[in-house]
Write a protein that holds these residues in place. Structure first.
Motif, short mmCIF file in Angstrom:
data_model
loop_
_atom_site.label_atom_id
_atom_site.label_comp_id
_atom_site.label_asym_id
_atom_site.label_seq_id
_atom_site.Cartn_x
_atom_site.Cartn_y
_atom_site.Cartn_z
N ILE A 60 0.84 -1.21 0.00
CA ILE A 60 0.00 0.00 0.00
C ILE A 60 0.87 1.26 0.00
CG2 ILE A 60 -1.76 1.30 1.25
CD1 ILE A 60 -2.98 -1.28 2.14
N ALA A 63 1.87 1.88 -3.48
CA ALA A 63 0.76 2.43 -4.26
C ALA A 63 0.60 3.92 -3.97
CB ALA A 63 -0.53 1.68 -3.94
N ILE A 64 0.74 4.28 -2.70
CA ILE A 64 0.64 5.69 -2.32
C ILE A 64 1.78 6.48 -2.95
CG2 ILE A 64 0.85 7.31 -0.39
CD1 ILE A 64 -0.63 5.19 1.32
N TYR A 67 1.25 6.99 -6.63
CA TYR A 67 0.19 8.00 -6.83
C TYR A 67 0.75 9.40 -6.66
CZ TYR A 67 -3.57 10.86 -4.65
OH TYR A 67 -4.43 11.86 -4.27
N ASP A 70 2.83 10.50 -9.60
CA ASP A 70 1.99 10.95 -10.72
C ASP A 70 1.51 12.38 -10.52
OD1 ASP A 70 0.30 7.74 -11.33
OD2 ASP A 70 2.24 8.55 -11.99
N VAL A 71 1.09 12.68 -9.28
CA VAL A 71 0.60 14.04 -9.00
C VAL A 71 1.72 15.05 -9.17
CG1 VAL A 71 -0.33 15.56 -7.21
CG2 VAL A 71 -1.22 13.23 -7.43
N LYS A 74 2.44 15.88 -12.73
CA LYS A 74 1.47 16.81 -13.32
C LYS A 74 1.76 18.23 -12.84
CE LYS A 74 -1.13 14.13 -15.82
NZ LYS A 74 -0.09 13.11 -16.06
N LEU A 75 2.12 18.38 -11.57
CA LEU A 75 2.43 19.73 -11.06
C LEU A 75 3.66 20.29 -11.75
CD1 LEU A 75 1.68 19.29 -7.25
CD2 LEU A 75 0.42 20.71 -8.88
N GLU A 77 4.36 20.05 -14.71
CA GLU A 77 4.02 20.53 -16.04
C GLU A 77 3.47 21.95 -16.01
OE1 GLU A 77 1.26 17.67 -17.63
OE2 GLU A 77 2.74 16.06 -17.67
N LEU A 78 3.34 22.49 -14.80
CA LEU A 78 2.75 23.83 -14.66
C LEU A 78 3.53 24.86 -15.48
CD1 LEU A 78 0.71 25.63 -13.16
CD2 LEU A 78 2.38 25.87 -11.33
N ALA A 108 1.92 23.81 -3.64
CA ALA A 108 1.06 22.68 -4.02
C ALA A 108 1.77 21.37 -3.71
CB ALA A 108 0.71 22.77 -5.51
N TYR A 111 1.73 20.43 -0.04
CA TYR A 111 0.45 19.83 0.37
C TYR A 111 0.41 18.36 -0.02
CZ TYR A 111 -2.23 23.83 2.05
OH TYR A 111 -2.71 24.87 2.79
N VAL A 112 0.90 18.08 -1.21
CA VAL A 112 0.89 16.70 -1.71
C VAL A 112 1.82 15.82 -0.85
CG1 VAL A 112 1.54 15.27 -3.69
CG2 VAL A 112 0.24 17.35 -4.05
N LEU A 115 0.06 14.99 2.26
CA LEU A 115 -0.92 13.93 2.02
C LEU A 115 -0.22 12.57 2.03
CD1 LEU A 115 -3.80 13.01 1.13
CD2 LEU A 115 -3.04 13.31 -1.22
N GLU A 119 -1.04 9.59 4.83
CA GLU A 119 -1.58 8.27 4.47
C GLU A 119 -0.60 7.16 4.85
OE1 GLU A 119 -4.65 8.34 3.73
OE2 GLU A 119 -4.72 10.49 3.33
N ALA B 27 -3.00 22.68 -16.78
CA ALA B 27 -2.11 22.31 -15.69
C ALA B 27 -2.87 22.00 -14.40
CB ALA B 27 -1.08 23.41 -15.44
N ALA B 34 -5.20 14.03 -11.25
CA ALA B 34 -4.24 13.06 -10.72
C ALA B 34 -4.45 12.88 -9.22
CB ALA B 34 -2.81 13.53 -11.00
N ILE B 41 -4.72 3.14 -5.40
CA ILE B 41 -4.45 2.86 -3.99
C ILE B 41 -5.55 1.97 -3.42
CG2 ILE B 41 -4.23 3.87 -1.69
CD1 ILE B 41 -3.12 6.39 -3.00
N VAL B 44 -5.22 -1.71 -4.39
CA VAL B 44 -4.18 -2.40 -3.62
C VAL B 44 -4.68 -2.65 -2.19
CG1 VAL B 44 -1.83 -2.24 -2.74
CG2 VAL B 44 -2.34 -1.44 -5.02
N PHE B 57 -10.72 3.75 5.74
CA PHE B 57 -9.50 4.34 5.19
C PHE B 57 -9.76 4.82 3.76
CE2 PHE B 57 -5.04 5.05 4.53
CZ PHE B 57 -4.80 4.68 3.22
N ILE B 68 -6.97 18.29 -0.80
CA ILE B 68 -5.78 18.77 -1.49
C ILE B 68 -6.18 19.42 -2.82
CG2 ILE B 68 -3.57 18.11 -2.52
CD1 ILE B 68 -3.74 17.97 0.58
N LEU B 72 -5.49 23.31 -4.36
CA LEU B 72 -4.99 23.72 -5.68
C LEU B 72 -5.87 24.81 -6.27
CD1 LEU B 72 -3.77 20.55 -7.60
CD2 LEU B 72 -2.55 22.04 -6.05
N LEU B 75 -4.86 27.96 -4.63
CA LEU B 75 -3.57 28.43 -5.14
C LEU B 75 -3.72 29.04 -6.52
CD1 LEU B 75 -1.24 25.55 -3.92
CD2 LEU B 75 -1.08 27.94 -3.26
#
Lengths: 151, 101
Positions: A60, A63-64, A67, A70-71, A74-75, A77-78, A108, A111-112, A115, A119, B27, B34, B41, B44, B57, B68, B72, B75
């Motif tokens: 897990i 997996a987190i 994830y 990936d986020v 993407k950020l 690419e701003l 940003a 914050y990610v 997170l 988790e 963007a 995402a 998650i 899994v 959970f 989150i 954004l 922001l």
């Protein structure tokens, strides 16, 4: 001499002792107190099937982390999506705007990251909780086993 | 009409709008999508965990991700306001630079 009945008798003292013993509600009457006595007669709550796999935490957490990657991608690419210099001219103001956009992106990402940490902390705690439960319950059971054997 | 791309100093409102739209619609939207994509998650979790705790959970994970994503949005609003403030300052300066007689 008159014949009289023999005084021979049968010793069933052990049987008498046996019949005097009884198990009280599944536990020896000598006073074993089940550690879970308080919840024995309560209605079963929770799922009928609960547990975690051997690789629970590793799988897990991965997996987190995937994830989050990936986020963050993407950020990242701003800045490449569009540039403030498309809208403003002036070397200093363009640089300042780029710095501002980067700062927004970094907030940003912070914050990610929070997170991700939150988790992963929960998952690690679940694993620890199951381990602790395993230890606690086995301690209780071993204590009760000893009490029964001594009764 | 002068070509904006060859300017040394200045701003172009149309380009400002295009810039902000690109940030918001591409963007920001991609990043939010995402963040809200928690199914990987959760799958899994389903493969490695059973019980009410797992369900809670997963539910909380979605709420956390939405929180989150909301940040954004905030922001972007800050960025939007800052960009528009720069534009407004430059526009005001242009307007007041030379007074018409």
């Amino acid at each position: 001499m008159a014949i009289s009945m023999s005084s021979a008798s049968v010793d069933d003292s052990l049987r008498q002792e046996l019949m005097g013993k009884s198990v009280d509600s599944g536990f020896a009457s000598s006073g074993v107190s089940p550690n879970t006595k308080g919840i024995i007669n309560k209605e079963l709550t929770g799922a009928s099937f609960a547990g975690i796999s051997t690789d629970f935490e590793a799988n897990i957490t991965k997996a987190i982390d995937d994830y989050i990657s990936d986020v963050n991608a993407k950020l990242d690419e701003l800045e490449s999506t569009a540039s403030p210099s498309d809208a403003f001219k002036g070397s200093t103001v363009e640089k300042a705007l780029s710095t501002f956009v980067e700062s927004v992106k970094n907030v940003a990402k912070a914050y990610v990251t929070d997170l991700q940490n939150a988790e992963n902390q929960i998952i690690a705690s679940v694993h620890t909780a199951y381990y602790t439960q395993d230890t606690d319950l086995s301690t209780n059971l071993n204590s009760d086993s000893q009490s029964i054997n001594e009764s | 009409m002068a070509d904006f791309s060859s300017m040394e100093y200045g701003y172009n409102s149309d380009n400002v709008d295009t810039y902000l739209a690109a940030i918001k619609d591409t963007a920001l939207q991609n990043a939010k999508s995402a963040i809200l994509a928690t199914n990987g998650i959760k799958t899994v979790c389903d493969d490695n965990w059973e019980g009410k705790a797992k369900e809670n959970f997963k539910s909380n994970l979605d709420k956390d991700a939405q929180h989150i994503a909301d940040q954004l949005d905030s922001l972007f609003n800050i960025l939007n306001d800052e960009i528009n403030s720069v534009q407004a300052a430059m526009a005001n300066k242009d307007e007041s630079l030379i007074s018409a007689d």
